[in-house]
Enzyme design. Structure first.
Site, short mmCIF file in Angstrom:
data_model
loop_
_atom_site.label_atom_id
_atom_site.label_comp_id
_atom_site.label_asym_id
_atom_site.label_seq_id
_atom_site.Cartn_x
_atom_site.Cartn_y
_atom_site.Cartn_z
N SER D 185 -27.39 -2.43 2.64
CA SER D 185 -26.78 -3.47 1.71
C SER D 185 -27.74 -3.33 0.56
O SER D 185 -27.91 -2.28 -0.05
CB SER D 185 -26.96 -4.70 2.35
OG SER D 185 -25.97 -5.65 1.72
N ASP D 271 -15.39 -4.86 5.04
CA ASP D 271 -16.26 -5.53 4.38
C ASP D 271 -16.00 -6.20 3.38
O ASP D 271 -15.45 -5.98 2.43
CB ASP D 271 -17.38 -4.58 3.85
CG ASP D 271 -18.74 -4.92 3.62
OD1 ASP D 271 -18.80 -6.25 3.22
OD2 ASP D 271 -19.63 -4.19 3.42
N HIS D 300 -19.45 -6.55 7.12
CA HIS D 300 -20.68 -5.92 6.35
C HIS D 300 -21.90 -5.41 7.38
O HIS D 300 -22.69 -4.67 7.10
CB HIS D 300 -20.93 -6.82 5.60
CG HIS D 300 -22.31 -6.54 4.64
ND1 HIS D 300 -22.15 -5.43 3.68
CD2 HIS D 300 -23.45 -6.92 4.27
CE1 HIS D 300 -23.20 -5.32 3.27
NE2 HIS D 300 -24.08 -6.14 3.31
#
Lengths: 322, 322, 322, 322, 322, 322
Positions: D185, D271, D300
């Protein structure tokens, strides 16, 4: 989870609602006016394809003579006038579809299910309008005309409920000496009111009745429909006294105080729509004998079909076996 | 809001699920095993207080001879064997309470409502267990035993559904030449499967049927129960092929391809639980003649009592008037 | 926000769960049966690429001899039998991946992490099935077989937990005189049970243990997994006595009463999944010495890595330095 | 459900972000300033009780020489300088606790985990402040100083990320010719930036990298942290051009265009925090060779431990076996 | 629903926050430093198209001499120095747009609306930055620099609030003997602080003031912005003492204890953002005379325009008629 | 995130609503009846304490001569009849409080803000009732009397809006040749209707106008108030044709087609209450010249004060400078 006081506290709970000095005069006057505006019930058969139940579309004179609709369901081929149940429905709904709600006629009763004026679009269908609107309101009917008890929505709806009993008792298929009223939530509130106000009611079933001990209920839940009152007062900040005064005239606790008939209540300890304390306040105020079913793990659905089964037993006891 | 493709796109939509080469062998073998483990149906009267309907508690041999329960509701005093409806229920529920669901018997049919193994605790009550569990699972039954088509939960439940038809047809009050199957959501999926697999079915009603075109449905909704499959694959990341292979054997589109009987479907364009594209995929694959009710403004409740009313008309046409 | 009683009230809180008269007999019989169905532990090395830790895939005989899986992680090149930690995992998860959860072996312990039957698909992966299902259930395992304590899911899982200790103590790399059990949430509940029931346990770490004082916990939180019990009782309205009776046999408070071993607990005052009152009820009932970490600003994650660090210190004190 | 374009569309997707003409000058100048303000790395051993891993508390000079913290974890008793992984963490977190995140050192790598300035309070702990704040902002760091690329938060954080590589390569236990960067991320975005800007990086792992193709990402998800930019522009309605200009200098797609090193990416089709289209835009722009793991049923969290396992394999291939 | 203690309990409620021994020294020193770093106010006319109000863009020296912005709105053509209101705004907002918030100048006051450093992007626009950040933080400003009272965000913001009064009183259009402060929520907290600390304040209006009795407020609501403190402590588990110590220096109850000026408060019993108990704690601690408006059916919006109308009356009484 | 078609698609978007053949007759008849029931406007000064603005309480004859309330705000001491703005408010609100909404009079306009019958309890206060209710309805006014265009709520409200212009133009302080209408959301829809139907309107401002291209809007958003129509049709399943027919007579696209006056619109691409496609359909159908402000990052709040500022400029251009 439990949504209100503990079960021990609830057992002795009394509400905070006041009992207005002119409560009885208000309702006597209201009903006298409605009866003066009355006209004969209209009954039309409905074609449903059912083989064991007959359904009729009923129109009767409600508040101010406004036409109010209902379904009458009868066991097919009933020879004589039957013991009869008048049912009121919950908030947002209407009398629904003729093919719904066959339990009561299947159990041998005449069953009159009253439509609710100006609702009938939420969880079941209705066709009855509410011609008496006045003033600003929050979406829903909880605050319609609430600035004055004479213009308040529930004055009209409770009058309809009483007049539904009057209407039923004029029908040839109804035994006017064996009539009971019942309902759940808003329907239970109307049943309490009709039990206190309508002549000829033998028994009352009020399942998780709404509109009880309103001043407390409004401040202990965030859920609709009580929330509508809170939302109104959050904007009309100077209207608290006016609004609480109006509401005292429709509070179920005040009807329970005046209801001499035997009543079966239910309450759900995890109910966040109708706080249990209001139901206990009504039960503890009830003038006649009471039964109370306590559902510890249910929300507002309460006993559901189990409440119905027990209601059937209770109603049979009071209307058939008695 | 609309939850899937536009109505125009839906009309020609075909699913993406594959049709396994041994699909027919798999089910033929499964049913042969189940029938080999069968035993005679047990029927016990239930005391309900109803005056126009008789209710019986039925136990029959399902998958692997496991006992499966059902209610049989009959119009009181039916002189002859009746046209019969076998009903399957939606995800999470069970056969419910004897006093519920009186419509079909009130309309003159024998009505067998099958309990669902290992569910029956969500929105209606059941009593039937599911003895066949294997492997890790997501809460719910969607992934129970999903690693192999032989251990998968729906292999057992679909077998129960077929065996319910077999059982009904052995009963004296049932006319074995006039049997139909119906259900909503999971119940609709089971009706499609029974319509394809069970001998002697005359018509099928599948309202917003679940389990259709599963590979697409799983990726176009976040709602349970399809979500359970996604949640499983989100953790068991290497199991996609295995899981999709298993699911092809229970996909409603594959049953529709094999169902020669006339069928009435419904679909709701705002349904976020059963994506409309799956229903259209089944309708467009159906081998026999079909009717489709399209509800533009409903979610998964679809046509509700209006679907039921139309189903009654359709079933009467195929079982009574035909 | 605080989710339960005030901290002062919690300090003296005792639960409401009853202690069944045949509790000890029930578990003695259950474990005797399980041991009678036992068979030797199987241990297979796993190739992980790790350079400082060896991982083994362990299979042992759980309830009714059902195969239960676990990971055994060891510091590479441990010369002698090591002090050993048996870990149980939280609701929904499984033993996870060999590369996860390296703390305990990196700290010099042998570490056996038991898989959870029929879960292992929520937040970590499992492979162990639960062959013992019976009766209707709410999605999840909380109500699986709950109608009778003999068929209840947690009878099987607790037996697995005890048998995991038995299995560990037969392994050559484990020092059978230095074994402790630990876990968080459901894992903490299992650790308490194993601490009470399994011979040879030297110490217990129960972090925010689940399943304590269940009758109160079920009515003071709406969150899953306690919610599953409420949902079951909301539908199976006549099952309250039966269900609470079953649950008394797996309640952590009853295990704490019988656990003579030193225990470290943690509790979180903002926990809405495991109400703090249940944890205090267990701590206050614990037969042996206890430590309690109170996390004032945490929810169910409680002390997280800080709980682990303190647990390491506590376990080293009891297994290594002692 | 799928949250973005179809998988087929994604495969060829290119983003909409522009590539500013002075992008390289901007970063060259920024890094030159930072290096000019540098000072020697500080390394302090931490007492953890771990027996197989040594942990060090590292402080190095980041943007403008600001002190930035990190953990260095090493396999105990490593004789020689090791292949080294520099890790960046996700939005909201910090370097966490010394006892967390033991996988990489357990696998034989030196592992430097950089703290994130001004975050470190969401899902893991940090200690590094962000002294460079300017202008109004939405809660979070996404809009901190966003009115100008020179004052923007991510200018500082990306500089920290590059300087972490510089710092690692000065340490005696690090083999400066075998350094890789990785993260998930926000950490993946920083890895891409460091892969493009930091001398001496051999390979990059960017799992579901954030900050890619920002102009599109901001309008296709409602979730934080992209939502912070939308919220800012919803109030600062005249700032769109200014904000998009600033963001182009930190967009992962622009770093990917300049990253010659081999990279492993992952993307999750469900996601809703990092829209998959942004990841594909970066992969399709990447200058060096790429691998992409596609997780069809994950949000995610993406591949989780499976992404880590594959990353280990990829990194071993480039740093150890190569 | 009511969100805190009953109204009867609230009436006597005193908070739990402690009063640090060096509270007065801390603030005296802080303000002395700020004044030492001061510089003359800058005032620029703004072209708005309004015909009855003049608006000026004001910049004054806040904490550490940082530039802080404000709007000054004046009735057009005011002949003499006017009675003046200094307003602070709620959490997340800024001074907004010149065309907003015209009430106070339309009522004949000079009206200085201070911008809030580092916010101004939530519900109204700001332009003032916060150059003093240090340490890790939760998104938002509640935990910015919270590890030490000297680095804490609210030390800077409260200093700005006091310096805004100082600045206003230097302006030619302001009558320095007739200045009041007011605000809602965070603005109310700043008004209380300025009322206690700023020379020359004649009256205070604190509507549902935030930041009162913080130690209790943090544990009785889950809502932001108090939630930010809980979230910080949930991760920085060892920081409770440090954080509560810092917060005591900005707690509204401690400012109320020192505020000799007459104050008008409001409180809302259904407020879940600023728990009513904190407001009562401040009111009950207030050194000067107080008025309290209690809104029974409102959440954090409290009296809204009705609070403003009453505030106008109160301020006119103290600044104009007095 | 974007809630509707892409910006490129929107630019050419035309709605799906039909234009009934008798649309003009219907409205001509309706307005003729209303004017026939008219009576002179009543204007009463209100005491507010404001020094630069005078406020009057206005009552005028709306639909069927029903009394409708409004505030008239005037710059104090205006010597001559002024250019005048008639404002309509958004769904749920009312004319509010005299001290609110001072911008327009502060900018030199006479400003008549009409109350909304039967709303006025949501986000701002009203006092006007709606005497014309008929039939069942969903809470809110969207379905009030919807079974027939003659009984539909918006027939009454739109008539009020036109009659407000008529009323304003009879007042001595209003220059009848310089009147414009404006509003946001429901207020924008009313402005469009009045712009098409009311004589003497010079310009229209319709900010994110509601009620445009209703047949599409109802199926592309789940948010209230469009949701009320969906909820009605979900229960009244046979009413789709009837309802869509009624709605065509109040659709903003049909008014835009007939509006010759210059109009300024705004639209927000992240609006989930008023889908942007409806606004574009109206803009693209508008008969007179149009301006459109596109807000890319806003929801239904759209341009807020920035929309107001631009509206002021536009209105000054058409009413003052023209």
């Amino acid at each position: 989870m439990y949504t209100d006081l503990s079960e021990a506290q609830l057992r002795d709970h009394r509400g905070v609602v006041t009992d207005p000095g002119d409560f009885d005069d208000f309702w006597a006057g209201t009903l006298a006016e409605a009866r003066a505006a009355g006209w004969p019930v209209r009954v039309e058969p409905v074609s449903t394809g059912l083989t064991s139940i007959d359904v009729f579309d009923v129109t009767f004179a409600g508040f101010a003579g406004h036409p109010v609709r209902a379904w009458l369901r009868m066991p097919r081929g009933a020879g004589a006038a039957l013991p009869t149940l008048v049912q009121y429905v919950g908030y947002g709904g209407g009398r629904g579809h003729p093919l719904e709600n066959l339990l009561w006629a299947s159990a041998g009763f005449a069953h009159l299910q009253m439509d609710t004026r100006g609702q009938g679009s939420g969880w079941s269908r209705g066709v009855t309008g509410d011609p008496g609107v006045a003033g600003p309101e929050v979406p829903g009917v909880m605050t319609r005309g609430i600035a004055d008890r004479h213009t308040y929505y529930y004055r009209r709806l409770i009058t309809d409920a009483v007049r539904a009993v009057d209407a039923a008792r004029t029908l040839p298929m109804v035994d006017p000496t064996r009539v009971a009223v019942f309902g759940q939530s808003q329907g239970g509130a109307l049943a309490l009111a009709a039990g206190a106000l309508a002549p000829g009611v033998r028994a009352v079933v009020a399942l998780v009745p709404f509109l009880c001990d309103i001043p407390r209920s409004v401040v202990v839940t965030d859920a609709r429909p009580f929330r509508e009152i809170r939302d109104y007062l959050a904007i009309h900040r100077d209207a608290e006294d006016q609004v609480l005064t109006t509401l005292a005239y429709v509070d179920g606790v005040n009807f329970a105080r005046r209801c001499q008939r035997p009543a079966r209540y239910s309450v759900a300890l995890m109910d966040d729509i109708v706080p249990p304390s209001g139901v206990y306040a009504a039960v503890n105020a009830h003038a006649g004998p009471t039964e109370l079913a306590v559902w510890r793990y249910n929300g507002h659905e309460a006993g559901g079909i189990d409440d119905d089964e027990a209601a059937l037993r209770f109603l049979r006891g009071h209307l058939v076996d008695d």
